[in-house]
Design a protein around this motif. Sequence first.
Motif, PDB file in Angstrom:
ATOM      1  N   GLU A  63      81.970  79.030  -7.305  1.00 13.39           N
ATOM      2  CA  GLU A  63      81.913  77.699  -7.555  1.00 13.39           C
ATOM      3  C   GLU A  63      82.624  77.185  -8.824  1.00 13.39           C
ATOM      4  N   VAL A  64      82.426  77.841  -9.908  1.00 17.10           N
ATOM      5  CA  VAL A  64      83.088  77.662 -11.121  1.00 17.10           C
ATOM      6  C   VAL A  64      84.385  77.766 -11.094  1.00 17.10           C
ATOM      7  N   GLY A  65      84.953  78.796 -10.365  1.00 14.90           N
ATOM      8  CA  GLY A  65      86.482  78.828 -10.155  1.00 14.90           C
ATOM      9  C   GLY A  65      87.116  77.969  -9.241  1.00 14.90           C
ATOM     10  N   ILE A  66      86.418  77.321  -8.407  1.00 15.83           N
ATOM     11  CA  ILE A  66      86.924  76.287  -7.303  1.00 15.83           C
ATOM     12  C   ILE A  66      87.131  74.997  -8.231  1.00 15.83           C
ATOM     13  N   GLU A  67      85.946  74.671  -9.387  1.00 17.93           N
ATOM     14  CA  GLU A  67      86.031  73.607  -9.978  1.00 17.93           C
ATOM     15  C   GLU A  67      87.111  73.658 -10.936  1.00 17.93           C
ATOM     16  N   TRP A  68      87.328  74.753 -11.538  1.00 12.32           N
ATOM     17  CA  TRP A  68      88.242  74.802 -12.527  1.00 12.32           C
ATOM     18  C   TRP A  68      89.583  74.864 -12.086  1.00 12.32           C
ATOM     19  N   CYS A  69      89.928  75.305 -10.925  1.00 12.82           N
ATOM     20  CA  CYS A  69      91.229  75.590 -10.573  1.00 12.82           C
ATOM     21  C   CYS A  69      91.684  74.129  -9.842  1.00 12.82           C
ATOM     22  N   THR A  70      90.530  73.289  -9.312  1.00 15.06           N
ATOM     23  CA  THR A  70      90.712  72.135  -8.781  1.00 15.06           C
ATOM     24  C   THR A  70      91.349  71.228  -9.819  1.00 15.06           C
ATOM     25  N   LEU A  71      90.606  71.175 -10.878  1.00 15.28           N
ATOM     26  CA  LEU A  71      90.988  70.470 -12.110  1.00 15.28           C
ATOM     27  C   LEU A  71      92.405  71.081 -12.641  1.00 15.28           C
ATOM     28  N   GLN A  72      92.751  72.074 -12.614  1.00 13.72           N
ATOM     29  CA  GLN A  72      93.949  72.625 -13.131  1.00 13.72           C
ATOM     30  C   GLN A  72      95.091  71.867 -12.227  1.00 13.72           C
ATOM     31  N   ALA A  73      95.024  72.310 -10.762  1.00 11.57           N
ATOM     32  CA  ALA A  73      95.621  71.779  -9.754  1.00 11.57           C
ATOM     33  C   ALA A  73      95.951  70.217  -9.946  1.00 11.57           C
ATOM     34  N   LYS A  74      94.926  69.602 -10.171  1.00 13.17           N
ATOM     35  CA  LYS A  74      95.169  67.955  -9.931  1.00 13.17           C
ATOM     36  C   LYS A  74      95.919  67.601 -11.350  1.00 13.17           C
ATOM     37  N   ALA A  75      95.651  68.434 -12.364  1.00 13.85           N
ATOM     38  CA  ALA A  75      96.529  67.937 -13.731  1.00 13.85           C
ATOM     39  C   ALA A  75      97.912  68.499 -13.440  1.00 13.85           C
ATOM     40  N   LEU A  76      98.188  69.470 -12.872  1.00 13.59           N
ATOM     41  CA  LEU A  76      99.537  70.039 -12.644  1.00 13.59           C
ATOM     42  C   LEU A  76     100.140  68.963 -11.746  1.00 13.59           C
ATOM     43  N   LYS A  77      99.602  68.561 -10.869  1.00 13.57           N
ATOM     44  CA  LYS A  77     100.321  67.622  -9.769  1.00 13.57           C
ATOM     45  C   LYS A  77     100.594  66.267 -10.556  1.00 13.57           C
TER      46      LYS A  77
END
Length: 317
Positions: free
Chosen positions: A277-291
Motif C-alpha cells: 500500500e505504501v508502494g502504490i501511494e508513493w508510485c502514484t505520486l511519482q507517476a502523477k508528477a512525472l505526467k
Amino acid sequence: MKVTELIQSNKETAFSFEVLPPLKGNSIEKVFHTIDLLREFDPKYINITTHRSEIVYRDTDDGLYKRISERRRPGTVAIAAAIQNKYQIPAVPHVICSGFTKSETEYVLIDLSFLGIYDIFILRGDKAKHESCFIPTADGHEHAIDLQRQVNRFNEGYFLDGTRRELNAIPFSYGVAGYPEKHDEAPNMQSDIAWLKAKVDAGADYVVTQMFFDNERYFQFVESCRQAGIHVPIIPGIKPITACSQLTVLPKIFHIDLPEPLAVELAKCKSDEEAKEVGIEWCTLQAKALKASGVPSIHFYSMAAAQSIKRIAQQVY
C-alpha cells in the motif's frame, strides 16, 4: 512504427511496461495474465527481458557434481512474437551482451526480422552470479555500444563474416538504458553520461531509465543529459514497492537510494501488504508528477507488481 513514433503519436504521456519470460518449464499464461491486467491502459509497447545462462551444479549418480550451463528464463524472442500475435501490441525484446556470443546475437536478429519485430532494447546485461565483475562471453561483446555496432552493421546489410545479406525493408531501431543515480561501475556521473551520449551518437533512438524513487533525480539526470547534447526522449522507468524486504534489497541490487520519507514509512510496515500500500501511494505520486511535467512516456517495471501497477494506472491514466 518505432517506439519513438509510438510515444510521440500520443497526445498525453504514454504507458508501457516490462514483463519477464516465465521460468523454464512454466507456461506463458502468467505473462498473458499481466498483459490482460494492464492492456486497458493502452500500452504503446511491452518490453521483454532477456536472461543469460548461469552455471549450476547437478548431483550425478556417482555422488559427484556436474557443472552445467542453464538458462532459467528462455524464450524472449518467442514471447515477443506471441505477444504481437495475440494482442497486436508492439513487443520490444531485450538484446544483451551478457552470456551471448556475437554469432548467437546474429541469429537472434535474423529470427526477429523473420517475425517482423524491428524494435529492440540493447543492454550490456548483468554479470554472471559466479563472477565478481562482468566478464564478456568468449567471442561476445563487452559493452552495449559494441552490440549497437553489430546491430548497425546488420541494418546496413552485412553478417558478422562480412558477407552481404538481403536488406530488410525496415531496419532495427533500439533504445538503451540510462541511470539517474549513475551506473554502479561508472566512476562518476559525468563519465556515465559521456558513455550514454556515445550510445545515442551510435544510433540509440531513446533512453529508458533504471528505476528511481525520487523524481528530482530523474529531472536532474535529464537536465545533465540535455547539457551534454543528448536530445532523444528519456523515458522514466518506475516500480512500486511490493514487499518489506525491498527496503534493503532494492538499494543493494540496483544501487539506488530510497528517499527518507519513503524509507521511514516502509520501516513502519509490519507486513508485505502494508508495504504494498505504501508502494502504490508513493508510485502514484511519482507517476502523477512525472505526467504533469510532460514526460513522453512512463515505463513500469512489473515484476511481482502487476496488480499494483493497475491500481496506479487507474489513478494516473
